[in-house]
Design a protein around this motif. Structure first.
Motif, PDB file in Angstrom:
ATOM      1  N   GLN A 125      26.014  45.295  53.811  1.00 36.41           N
ATOM      2  CA  GLN A 125      26.471  45.037  52.449  1.00 36.41           C
ATOM      3  C   GLN A 125      26.842  46.329  51.740  1.00 36.41           C
ATOM      4  O   GLN A 125      27.836  46.400  51.014  1.00 36.41           O
ATOM      5  N   ALA A 126      26.056  47.379  51.955  1.00 39.53           N
ATOM      6  CA  ALA A 126      26.363  48.676  51.363  1.00 39.53           C
ATOM      7  C   ALA A 126      27.705  49.202  51.876  1.00 39.53           C
ATOM      8  O   ALA A 126      28.513  49.743  51.110  1.00 39.53           O
ATOM      9  N   ALA A 127      27.951  49.040  53.164  1.00 41.48           N
ATOM     10  CA  ALA A 127      29.230  49.491  53.731  1.00 41.48           C
ATOM     11  C   ALA A 127      30.392  48.705  53.145  1.00 41.48           C
ATOM     12  O   ALA A 127      31.464  49.272  52.857  1.00 41.48           O
ATOM     13  N   LEU A 128      30.210  47.405  52.944  1.00 38.73           N
ATOM     14  CA  LEU A 128      31.266  46.576  52.352  1.00 38.73           C
ATOM     15  C   LEU A 128      31.552  47.013  50.920  1.00 38.73           C
ATOM     16  O   LEU A 128      32.720  47.106  50.504  1.00 38.73           O
ATOM     17  N   THR A 129      30.503  47.306  50.157  1.00 38.82           N
ATOM     18  CA  THR A 129      30.683  47.791  48.783  1.00 38.82           C
ATOM     19  C   THR A 129      31.476  49.087  48.766  1.00 38.82           C
ATOM     20  O   THR A 129      32.376  49.265  47.932  1.00 38.82           O
ATOM     21  N   ARG A 130      31.176  50.009  49.698  1.00 37.37           N
ATOM     22  CA  ARG A 130      31.921  51.275  49.767  1.00 37.37           C
ATOM     23  C   ARG A 130      33.394  51.027  50.076  1.00 37.37           C
ATOM     24  O   ARG A 130      34.282  51.662  49.504  1.00 37.37           O
ATOM     25  N   ARG A 131      33.667  50.096  51.003  1.00 36.61           N
ATOM     26  CA  ARG A 131      35.070  49.815  51.360  1.00 36.61           C
ATOM     27  C   ARG A 131      35.833  49.253  50.162  1.00 36.61           C
ATOM     28  O   ARG A 131      37.009  49.587  49.945  1.00 36.61           O
ATOM     29  N   ARG A 132      35.183  48.420  49.383  1.00 33.88           N
ATOM     30  CA  ARG A 132      35.847  47.857  48.197  1.00 33.88           C
ATOM     31  C   ARG A 132      36.141  48.942  47.165  1.00 33.88           C
ATOM     32  O   ARG A 132      37.202  48.931  46.519  1.00 33.88           O
ATOM     33  N   LEU A 133      35.209  49.890  47.003  1.00 34.89           N
ATOM     34  CA  LEU A 133      35.464  51.010  46.090  1.00 34.89           C
ATOM     35  C   LEU A 133      36.641  51.847  46.578  1.00 34.89           C
ATOM     36  O   LEU A 133      37.507  52.242  45.796  1.00 34.89           O
ATOM     37  N   ARG A 134      36.671  52.105  47.894  1.00 32.14           N
ATOM     38  CA  ARG A 134      37.774  52.891  48.454  1.00 32.14           C
ATOM     39  C   ARG A 134      39.107  52.185  48.235  1.00 32.14           C
ATOM     40  O   ARG A 134      40.097  52.810  47.825  1.00 32.14           O
ATOM     41  N   ASP A 135      39.137  50.867  48.454  1.00 30.44           N
ATOM     42  CA  ASP A 135      40.377  50.124  48.269  1.00 30.44           C
ATOM     43  C   ASP A 135      40.844  50.189  46.821  1.00 30.44           C
ATOM     44  O   ASP A 135      42.052  50.333  46.546  1.00 30.44           O
ATOM     45  N   ALA A 136      39.909  50.086  45.880  1.00 25.18           N
ATOM     46  CA  ALA A 136      40.275  50.134  44.465  1.00 25.18           C
ATOM     47  C   ALA A 136      40.875  51.487  44.102  1.00 25.18           C
ATOM     48  O   ALA A 136      41.874  51.571  43.371  1.00 25.18           O
ATOM     49  N   VAL A 137      40.268  52.558  44.611  1.00 22.39           N
ATOM     50  CA  VAL A 137      40.775  53.901  44.310  1.00 22.39           C
ATOM     51  C   VAL A 137      42.135  54.119  44.961  1.00 22.39           C
ATOM     52  O   VAL A 137      43.039  54.712  44.364  1.00 22.39           O
ATOM     53  N   GLN A 138      42.316  53.636  46.188  1.00 26.71           N
ATOM     54  CA  GLN A 138      43.601  53.808  46.856  1.00 26.71           C
ATOM     55  C   GLN A 138      44.711  53.020  46.166  1.00 26.71           C
ATOM     56  O   GLN A 138      45.858  53.460  46.106  1.00 26.71           O
ATOM     57  N   GLN A 139      44.368  51.861  45.625  1.00 26.04           N
ATOM     58  CA  GLN A 139      45.372  51.027  44.969  1.00 26.04           C
ATOM     59  C   GLN A 139      45.729  51.518  43.574  1.00 26.04           C
ATOM     60  O   GLN A 139      46.898  51.469  43.157  1.00 26.04           O
ATOM     61  N   GLN A 140      44.723  52.006  42.829  1.00 25.77           N
ATOM     62  CA  GLN A 140      44.936  52.349  41.421  1.00 25.77           C
ATOM     63  C   GLN A 140      44.904  53.840  41.130  1.00 25.77           C
ATOM     64  O   GLN A 140      45.248  54.248  40.018  1.00 25.77           O
ATOM     65  N   GLY A 141      44.527  54.664  42.112  1.00 21.45           N
ATOM     66  CA  GLY A 141      44.283  56.065  41.821  1.00 21.45           C
ATOM     67  C   GLY A 141      42.997  56.211  41.038  1.00 21.45           C
ATOM     68  O   GLY A 141      42.239  55.248  40.854  1.00 21.45           O
ATOM     69  N   CYS A 142      42.734  57.402  40.559  1.00 15.69           N
ATOM     70  CA  CYS A 142      41.483  57.605  39.817  1.00 15.69           C
ATOM     71  C   CYS A 142      41.589  58.819  38.907  1.00 15.69           C
ATOM     72  O   CYS A 142      42.469  59.678  39.061  1.00 15.69           O
ATOM     73  N   LEU A 143      40.681  58.862  37.942  1.00 18.40           N
ATOM     74  CA  LEU A 143      40.457  60.018  37.086  1.00 18.40           C
ATOM     75  C   LEU A 143      39.128  60.641  37.475  1.00 18.40           C
ATOM     76  O   LEU A 143      38.200  59.935  37.901  1.00 18.40           O
ATOM     77  N   LEU A 144      39.034  61.955  37.339  1.00 14.81           N
ATOM     78  CA  LEU A 144      37.805  62.664  37.677  1.00 14.81           C
ATOM     79  C   LEU A 144      37.177  63.196  36.400  1.00 14.81           C
ATOM     80  O   LEU A 144      37.814  63.977  35.680  1.00 14.81           O
ATOM     81  N   PHE A 145      35.947  62.755  36.112  1.00 13.54           N
ATOM     82  CA  PHE A 145      35.263  63.244  34.922  1.00 13.54           C
ATOM     83  C   PHE A 145      34.513  64.523  35.260  1.00 13.54           C
ATOM     84  O   PHE A 145      33.590  64.516  36.082  1.00 13.54           O
ATOM     85  N   GLY A 146      34.916  65.612  34.613  1.00 11.45           N
ATOM     86  CA  GLY A 146      34.312  66.914  34.863  1.00 11.45           C
ATOM     87  C   GLY A 146      35.245  67.778  35.682  1.00 11.45           C
ATOM     88  O   GLY A 146      35.550  67.463  36.833  1.00 11.45           O
ATOM     89  N   ALA A 147      35.719  68.872  35.083  1.00  9.72           N
ATOM     90  CA  ALA A 147      36.685  69.745  35.754  1.00  9.72           C
ATOM     91  C   ALA A 147      36.018  71.015  36.271  1.00  9.72           C
ATOM     92  O   ALA A 147      36.668  72.052  36.422  1.00  9.72           O
ATOM     93  N   GLY A 148      34.717  70.934  36.564  1.00  9.02           N
ATOM     94  CA  GLY A 148      33.994  72.083  37.113  1.00  9.02           C
ATOM     95  C   GLY A 148      34.152  72.160  38.620  1.00  9.02           C
ATOM     96  O   GLY A 148      35.094  71.594  39.205  1.00  9.02           O
ATOM     97  N   ASN A 149      33.213  72.857  39.275  1.00  9.82           N
ATOM     98  CA  ASN A 149      33.323  73.074  40.719  1.00  9.82           C
ATOM     99  C   ASN A 149      33.385  71.766  41.500  1.00  9.82           C
ATOM    100  O   ASN A 149      34.198  71.610  42.411  1.00  9.82           O
TER     101      ASN A 149
END
Length: 393
Positions: A14-38
């Motif tokens: 189930q954890a692996a499936l949740t990760r795959r869904r997150l990856r698909d969402a980011v690949q489809q919509q792109g993403c913003l990164l909060f925090g411009a540090g290292n």
């Protein structure tokens, strides 16, 4: 919850499936990164280098001076401007991961600002399994493959508190749930009742403390506060020239206040003397890398020395060795072979920099010194500053 329940195959699937869904969402919509540090800049570079790189819409920063300009080739937005331009459903990755703030607090703040899809840094890194691991967080597959070793370590731990902490940390790596608060002991490296002078050396002996990854002397100050007399000798390793100058100032201060001797070693602690690549980030996250990686990233090379060699040069026998060397712990342990196998020196080892350190380092040390009892303590939120203490019986 037992360790067997935590690592149950259905849970890991189930954890692996949740990760795959997150990856698909980011690949489809792109993403913003909060925090411009290292952390944010490193993640941006790594995502951009992927064959299936998602669109990076830029950074969100609360630093007013950064807003409206580009960092690492990406625009920097305020929270409100990012929300207005990209909408509430755009995935936002919280890249803030440090000891003075919890991941859950930052993520809740982003949700309260109106973002509906907030991911943690471990969420993102473990969703894209082609990325290198981030700190102690690996994939569900790694946890599955390591289940037998993880169970061996739970059986090695010497007290109930250690076993509870161990199970909670493993469970967090499965769920990546950072909402549950946990108590931490801020007395890092010198927890009350666990690290005592009688457990480290004989009454008539000089207590020799070795600090691998001394940074600017914060742990040296902690040692001096815990043992404020002259019957001690500290040997402090620090490869970053900027931090080393501050370490020397701390050593002068400690020597004047306590009368103890302090030897500062301008080198990284490793398996043997030599040289190694180094990335000076200007903070405690500066770390060793291969020479080729350092050259590619604009870093440098620094001196490398072993604990055994540094002690032999000074005619000292280690009582207590601390390691916080940003993922280079195993190499530093290799250079402490005599102090461990011959002298059974007490150890404090950071076990949160790499995903399998939490179980592989205790097993490594048990193989080197069967007399050790092992204790685990959390000294920071979200697994940061998790330390394994190895104390001789």
């Amino acid at each position: 919850m037992s360790l067997a329940d935590i690592l149950a195959p259905a849970r890991l699937q189930q954890a692996a499936l949740t990760r795959r869904r997150l990856r698909d969402a980011v690949q489809q919509q792109g993403c913003l990164l909060f925090g411009a540090g290292n952390n944010g800049r490193q993640l941006a570079r790594r995502l951009a280098a992927l064959p299936d790189a998602p669109a990076l819409h830029g950074f969100i920063s609360d630093v007013a001076a950064d807003q409206g300009r580009d960092i690492a080739g990406l625009p920097v937005w305020s929270r409100s401007d990012a929300l207005a331009k990209f909408g509430a459903q755009v995935p936002v990755v919280n890249c803030v991961y440090r000891a003075d703030v919890t991941i859950g607090t930052v993520m809740q703040g982003l949700s309260d600002s109106g973002f509906a899809r907030v991911l943690s840094l471990p969420d993102l890194y473990t969703a894209f399994d082609t990325l290198p691991p981030i700190y102690g967080y690996g994939t569900p597959q790694l946890l599955h493959d390591s289940a037998a070793r993880i169970a061996r370590v739970e059986a090695l731990l010497a007290d109930d508190l250690s076993r509870t902490i161990f199970r909670e940390l493993v469970n967090q790596r499965v769920t990546l749930d950072f909402t549950a608060p946990r108590m931490v002991d801020r007395a890092i490296y010198f927890p009350a009742g666990l690290i005592t002078r009688p457990r480290l050396c004989a009454d008539d002996a000089t207590l020799v403390f070795v600090d691998c990854g001394a940074y600017t002397g914060d742990t040296l100050d902690g040692f001096a506060a815990w043992h404020p007399d002259s019957h001690a000798h500290a040997v402090a390793f620090e490869p970053d020239p900027a931090s080393f100058a501050k370490l020397q100032a701390a050593a002068t201060r400690v020597q004047a206040a306590t009368g103890m001797q302090v030897s500062c070693v301008p080198a990284a602690a490793g398996a043997a003397p030599g040289r190694i690549g180094f990335l000076p980030l200007g903070n405690e996250a500066s770390h060793t890398v291969s020479v080729s990686e350092a050259e590619a990233a604009g870093g440098s090379t620094v001196a490398l020395d072993s604990v055994d060699h540094a002690l032999a040069e000074r005619g000292l026998t280690a009582s207590y060795v601390k390691y916080d060397v940003e993922g280079f712990e195993r190499e530093a342990i290799a250079g402490t072979h005599m102090a461990i196998t011959r002298d059974a020196a007490a150890l404090a080892v950071s076990v949160y920099h790499r995903p399998d350190d939490l179980w592989d380092i205790p097993l490594l040390l048990q193989g080197l010194q069967p007399r050790y009892d092992f204790y685990l303590r959390e000294h920071g939120p979200d697994g940061v500053d998790t330390v394994l203490y190895a104390l001789s019986r």
